[in-house]
Scaffold this active site. Sequence first.
Site: not given
Ligand code: SAH
Length: 395
Positions: A229, A250, A298, A338
């Site tokens: 993520f 992602d 995350d 979060c």
């Molecule tokens: N770690 C990042 C923030 C992550 S926010 C930082 O520190 O900046 C959560 C992210 O998860 C988003 O970019 C979203 O596109 C992604 N996401 C949501 N569901 C997902 C999934 N099932 N698999 C992969 N990515 C996912």
Amino acid sequence: MSASAPAPRPNTAVLTRKGADRVRAGHPWIYRSDVTDLEADRGAVVEVRDGRGAPLGRALSSTESQITLRMLTRDATPVDRAFWRARLAAAIAVRERLALDATALRLVHGEADLLPSLIVDRYDDVLVVQTLSQGTDAHRELIVELLVELLQPRGVLLRNDPKVRTLEGLPQEVALAYGEVPAQVEVREGPVRYLVDPWHGQKTGLFLDQGENHAVAAGYARGRALDAFSYQGGFALRMAPHVDHVLALDASADAVAAIAANAARQGLGNVEAREANVFDALREFERGEERFDTIVLDPPAFAKHKGAVPKAISGYKDINLRALRLLKPGGHLITCTCSAHVDEGMFGGIIYSAATDAQIPVVVVEKRMQGRDHPVLLGVPETYYLKCFVLRRAG
Ligand code: SAH
């Protein structure tokens, strides 16, 4: 109300006993069911009183939201231009004292800066503002004017597209409020530079609340790392100089392109960005041979409302269980939630149950939260939304 009852005074709200107790306990949100009388225009500042007429302070009001009042003061201080200027200046001064090593940070974090439903983020010389209730929305011109006066930004963008605005009967819209806001702004977080799109990026452009945790994760990172993520590579790019290889995952193709572009711009050749569903990817890794020395989880908030908590718990458990299995002994898992509705105790329980299911001894090394530019207002659990544990696989 009977015909003989006196008409409520304009811009006044009267609370039930429960509502008055809530104000005295320090919670800024007063629900519709705790307000007996309210006579106010959309988003107006009202004088709040208990059932006996004793003054409780002043609040922003809403004609639509279940959160009818948001307390601004607990005394008779007038809510005028000087009031707004002083609150904004105080929030900015707090950030100056934090001296974060970044040119992107949150300057105003709503309730915790005693400015409920107002967000102001700084991306270098650009400000991104969110007015998330009728109250702050009604004051947005003044807020922008004061921010310009206090900070002299190049531009101010109203990034008012969050869905929560619909609960207030407000449109979801993005609009330039002042000056110039380019399609891409370069910011720095520690040694990492990012190109941020304040107009379209997730949230206001970056997940600023993880800024300090990115630096902490880098301190533990080594060997082969996985950033699950990743969005634009917040953890991956920060960990890259400390590891042999980092794989950033992602589901968003735009995010993956941004990770690759940001890595290339600063010559980080050991960052691999892949578009993938993390749930599937973790399962595939488990079937294969690849194991990691450092893993970051995350995910987005799995529980956006209370009813979603049971499903969220099973989602968090699933990814944490698999991540622990993929971690080499001695390796670190930096794991986050979060969801405001999943509190620290619940999150600890989820991790414990994942560790017992996996039959892996796990040590809690650090318990962290959202960065210090996103503080928590004591007594308002809704403001303690990000929990981040650093775990070590002990054996
Ligand atoms: N770690 C990042 C923030 C992550 S926010 C930082 O520190 O900046 C959560 C992210 O998860 C988003 O970019 C979203 O596109 C992604 N996401 C949501 N569901 C997902 C999934 N099932 N698999 C992969 N990515 C996912």
